[in-house]
Design a protein around this motif. Sequence first.
Motif, PDB file in Angstrom:
ATOM      1  N   ILE A 190      45.716  49.566  32.007  1.00 51.93           N
ATOM      2  CA  ILE A 190      44.778  48.938  31.070  1.00 51.93           C
ATOM      3  C   ILE A 190      43.631  49.896  30.780  1.00 51.93           C
ATOM      4  O   ILE A 190      43.191  50.053  29.637  1.00 51.93           O
ATOM      5  N   PHE A 191      43.123  50.549  31.838  1.00 50.24           N
ATOM      6  CA  PHE A 191      42.027  51.505  31.688  1.00 50.24           C
ATOM      7  C   PHE A 191      42.388  52.602  30.693  1.00 50.24           C
ATOM      8  O   PHE A 191      41.586  52.970  29.828  1.00 50.24           O
ATOM      9  N   LEU A 192      43.620  53.135  30.778  1.00 49.04           N
ATOM     10  CA  LEU A 192      44.052  54.202  29.872  1.00 49.04           C
ATOM     11  C   LEU A 192      44.166  53.717  28.436  1.00 49.04           C
ATOM     12  O   LEU A 192      43.977  54.482  27.489  1.00 49.04           O
ATOM     13  N   GLU A 193      44.457  52.414  28.260  1.00 47.11           N
ATOM     14  CA  GLU A 193      44.463  51.830  26.906  1.00 47.11           C
ATOM     15  C   GLU A 193      43.050  51.792  26.336  1.00 47.11           C
ATOM     16  O   GLU A 193      42.826  52.096  25.170  1.00 47.11           O
ATOM     17  N   VAL A 194      42.115  51.394  27.175  1.00 48.21           N
ATOM     18  CA  VAL A 194      40.732  51.191  26.731  1.00 48.21           C
ATOM     19  C   VAL A 194      40.027  52.533  26.528  1.00 48.21           C
ATOM     20  O   VAL A 194      39.289  52.718  25.548  1.00 48.21           O
ATOM     21  N   ALA A 195      40.219  53.462  27.463  1.00 47.14           N
ATOM     22  CA  ALA A 195      39.511  54.753  27.424  1.00 47.14           C
ATOM     23  C   ALA A 195      40.518  55.897  27.597  1.00 47.14           C
ATOM     24  O   ALA A 195      40.588  56.518  28.659  1.00 47.14           O
ATOM     25  N   PRO A 196      41.319  56.203  26.564  1.00 48.71           N
ATOM     26  CA  PRO A 196      42.405  57.182  26.706  1.00 48.71           C
ATOM     27  C   PRO A 196      41.942  58.605  27.004  1.00 48.71           C
ATOM     28  O   PRO A 196      42.711  59.401  27.553  1.00 48.71           O
ATOM     29  N   MET A 197      40.685  58.946  26.681  1.00 45.22           N
ATOM     30  CA  MET A 197      40.203  60.309  26.892  1.00 45.22           C
ATOM     31  C   MET A 197      39.505  60.479  28.243  1.00 45.22           C
ATOM     32  O   MET A 197      39.120  61.592  28.606  1.00 45.22           O
ATOM     33  N   ALA A 198      39.339  59.405  28.992  1.00 45.46           N
ATOM     34  CA  ALA A 198      38.585  59.475  30.247  1.00 45.46           C
ATOM     35  C   ALA A 198      39.508  59.769  31.424  1.00 45.46           C
ATOM     36  O   ALA A 198      40.726  59.555  31.368  1.00 45.46           O
ATOM     37  N   GLU A 199      38.909  60.256  32.517  1.00 45.04           N
ATOM     38  CA  GLU A 199      39.632  60.540  33.755  1.00 45.04           C
ATOM     39  C   GLU A 199      39.519  59.347  34.697  1.00 45.04           C
ATOM     40  O   GLU A 199      38.527  58.610  34.664  1.00 45.04           O
ATOM     41  N   GLU A 200      40.521  59.197  35.576  1.00 42.86           N
ATOM     42  CA  GLU A 200      40.511  58.060  36.497  1.00 42.86           C
ATOM     43  C   GLU A 200      39.305  58.084  37.425  1.00 42.86           C
ATOM     44  O   GLU A 200      38.735  57.047  37.753  1.00 42.86           O
ATOM     45  N   TRP A 201      38.884  59.295  37.839  1.00 39.19           N
ATOM     46  CA  TRP A 201      37.733  59.387  38.747  1.00 39.19           C
ATOM     47  C   TRP A 201      36.458  58.842  38.085  1.00 39.19           C
ATOM     48  O   TRP A 201      35.584  58.301  38.766  1.00 39.19           O
ATOM     49  N   GLU A 202      36.389  58.971  36.731  1.00 34.17           N
ATOM     50  CA  GLU A 202      35.213  58.453  36.033  1.00 34.17           C
ATOM     51  C   GLU A 202      35.159  56.931  36.141  1.00 34.17           C
ATOM     52  O   GLU A 202      34.087  56.345  36.343  1.00 34.17           O
ATOM     53  N   LEU A 203      36.325  56.288  35.984  1.00 31.42           N
ATOM     54  CA  LEU A 203      36.357  54.832  36.127  1.00 31.42           C
ATOM     55  C   LEU A 203      36.016  54.425  37.556  1.00 31.42           C
ATOM     56  O   LEU A 203      35.267  53.458  37.774  1.00 31.42           O
ATOM     57  N   MET A 204      36.541  55.158  38.556  1.00 31.02           N
ATOM     58  CA  MET A 204      36.229  54.847  39.962  1.00 31.02           C
ATOM     59  C   MET A 204      34.717  54.912  40.202  1.00 31.02           C
ATOM     60  O   MET A 204      34.145  54.070  40.903  1.00 31.02           O
ATOM     61  N   GLN A 205      34.089  55.920  39.590  1.00 30.54           N
ATOM     62  CA  GLN A 205      32.629  56.059  39.732  1.00 30.54           C
ATOM     63  C   GLN A 205      31.909  54.869  39.116  1.00 30.54           C
ATOM     64  O   GLN A 205      30.988  54.300  39.722  1.00 30.54           O
ATOM     65  N   GLU A 206      32.335  54.475  37.898  1.00 28.04           N
ATOM     66  CA  GLU A 206      31.709  53.328  37.227  1.00 28.04           C
ATOM     67  C   GLU A 206      31.910  52.047  38.038  1.00 28.04           C
ATOM     68  O   GLU A 206      30.997  51.224  38.163  1.00 28.04           O
ATOM     69  N   LEU A 207      33.119  51.869  38.596  1.00 31.26           N
ATOM     70  CA  LEU A 207      33.391  50.668  39.397  1.00 31.26           C
ATOM     71  C   LEU A 207      32.520  50.617  40.637  1.00 31.26           C
ATOM     72  O   LEU A 207      32.090  49.538  41.062  1.00 31.26           O
ATOM     73  N   SER A 208      32.234  51.778  41.227  1.00 28.68           N
ATOM     74  CA  SER A 208      31.380  51.803  42.422  1.00 28.68           C
ATOM     75  C   SER A 208      29.972  51.315  42.079  1.00 28.68           C
ATOM     76  O   SER A 208      29.315  50.674  42.900  1.00 28.68           O
ATOM     77  N   GLY A 252      35.673  37.375  36.638  1.00 33.55           N
ATOM     78  CA  GLY A 252      34.510  38.231  36.863  1.00 33.55           C
ATOM     79  C   GLY A 252      34.910  39.675  37.108  1.00 33.55           C
ATOM     80  O   GLY A 252      34.272  40.608  36.601  1.00 33.55           O
ATOM     81  N   GLU A 253      35.981  39.883  37.881  1.00 34.11           N
ATOM     82  CA  GLU A 253      36.471  41.245  38.140  1.00 34.11           C
ATOM     83  C   GLU A 253      36.987  41.885  36.856  1.00 34.11           C
ATOM     84  O   GLU A 253      36.754  43.070  36.601  1.00 34.11           O
ATOM     85  N   GLN A 254      37.691  41.108  36.029  1.00 33.39           N
ATOM     86  CA  GLN A 254      38.177  41.628  34.751  1.00 33.39           C
ATOM     87  C   GLN A 254      37.013  42.062  33.856  1.00 33.39           C
ATOM     88  O   GLN A 254      37.062  43.105  33.197  1.00 33.39           O
ATOM     89  N   THR A 255      35.955  41.250  33.840  1.00 31.76           N
ATOM     90  CA  THR A 255      34.761  41.588  33.060  1.00 31.76           C
ATOM     91  C   THR A 255      34.196  42.930  33.505  1.00 31.76           C
ATOM     92  O   THR A 255      33.900  43.810  32.684  1.00 31.76           O
ATOM     93  N   LYS A 256      34.055  43.117  34.830  1.00 29.85           N
ATOM     94  CA  LYS A 256      33.487  44.362  35.353  1.00 29.85           C
ATOM     95  C   LYS A 256      34.366  45.567  35.023  1.00 29.85           C
ATOM     96  O   LYS A 256      33.878  46.624  34.623  1.00 29.85           O
ATOM     97  N   VAL A 257      35.680  45.417  35.192  1.00 29.84           N
ATOM     98  CA  VAL A 257      36.614  46.526  34.915  1.00 29.84           C
ATOM     99  C   VAL A 257      36.530  46.940  33.448  1.00 29.84           C
ATOM    100  O   VAL A 257      36.459  48.137  33.125  1.00 29.84           O
ATOM    101  N   LEU A 258      36.530  45.957  32.538  1.00 25.48           N
ATOM    102  CA  LEU A 258      36.512  46.279  31.109  1.00 25.48           C
ATOM    103  C   LEU A 258      35.186  46.923  30.701  1.00 25.48           C
ATOM    104  O   LEU A 258      35.174  47.872  29.899  1.00 25.48           O
TER     105      LEU A 258
END
Length: 486
Positions: free
Chosen positions: A84-102, A121-127
């Motif tokens: 889902i993350f790759l659909e939403v932000a195709p140009m971003a790296e996975e580590w960037e999402l991990m940082q945002e989630l932290s 609530g978790e879906q809201t935060k992930v998106l």
Amino acid sequence: MSMIKIENLTFSYPTSYDYIFKNVSFQIDTNWKLGFVGRNGRGKTTLLKLLLGQYEYTGNIESSVEFDYFPYPIADKTKLTNEIFLEVAPMAEEWELMQELSYLDMEADVLYRPFNTLSNGEQTKVLLAALFCNEGHFLLIDEPTNHLDVEAREIVAGYLKKKKGFILVSHDRYFLDSCVDHIFSLNRATIEVESGNFSSWMENFERQQEFELAQNKRLQKDINRLQQSAKRSSQWSDRVEASKIGAADKGYVGHKAAKIMKRSKNIEARQQQAIQQKSSLLKNVETTENLKLSPLKYHANTLVSFSDVACCYDGKMISEPVSLTVQQGDHIAIDGKNGSGKSSLLKLLIGESITHTGTIQHGSGLIISYVPQDTSHLKGNLSDYARENALDESLFKAILRKMDFERIQFEKDMQEFSGGQKKKVLIAKSLCEQAHLYVWDEPLNFIDIYSRMQIEDLIKAFSPTMIFVEHDRAFCDTIATKIVQL
């Protein structure tokens, strides 16, 4: 820094004959954290979708940034969250999402779970985290708090405070104050942008309304006085004209008549000026009439008692057992994280069949009025809805009028209503019902700030016995007499 410029924006829905926007112009800085406020049905979500280019309009929208929208539509929620993350932000790296989630107090292992197994609530935060990974995009965030508990709201507000470049639609006063630096207000007649948080904007808006009301009152007195003066001048003019007949010095009488005519014209000019000044006032005044309620007095002090009650799913308790009594005049807030069983507890209370531990005892002859969280069942017109639910149609519509419904809404199908308008229908229904106990499940979702304060005033004035779930901290601080933590 760049600007988003809107010039002479005009839009109405093809099925409607009333304009949502007409010749609207404004501009906003793409670095701002912008809180977007306004009454339900004024067009907040519509404006966001116009920025996204989803509707045809006249006028001009000029922007050098791309827009992203929350809630992001997910076609297949069974996919893993990292897909889902790759659909939403195709140009971003996975580590960037991990940082945002932290930053949102979430563990990275959610990436490897199917998206549909995450709580709302978790879906809201992930998106939100994924959307903020789209560097250089401007984010349009539409009511993110509706699936967030109190703790999650504080976490998300702290997260947004560190960001920039977004418009946030929210009716939660604490949430807005925690994370925005400008307010974008969709008023009754204008759109305005002001620096500051919600509280500072509200203070300025109320001060302006007070000034305009005082100015309006003064001008009305001036207009009434000038009307009386004009009437007297007219009477004098008539008497002078009459005195010309048989007058020895017609020149003197004519000069006197000219002076009265000049004075009359001066009075008329001042009167028109005052009327013009008056017409520029009170265009944005938000009035809220007091709502009324007729709760029934119960014959005993205790209406309901819970003893070691916990809801169960798949044979497991989803929260610790709770014991409580609902007594006459209580306003009990049920608090807890998402998924802790708050709504299930209310459904048990109104008699729905849910597996649970412990016992629930209702007083004999207890009448309950219930406002559910879900509004998806609302369809058809308001007259039919009133008839199907045995409501006094006149009272029902009068309550909706007091909650800022225009008469034109009475002719529409409820499926066309905004989320806040649908919720107001359910609250108006409950206010029409005479009951011993009012059970409301997240009644304020999508409801505008003025109506929230209107409902607070109603509860304080009539003190119905209530048990409710609500994550609006300002509302709970004002209303709750007891808080039960799950």
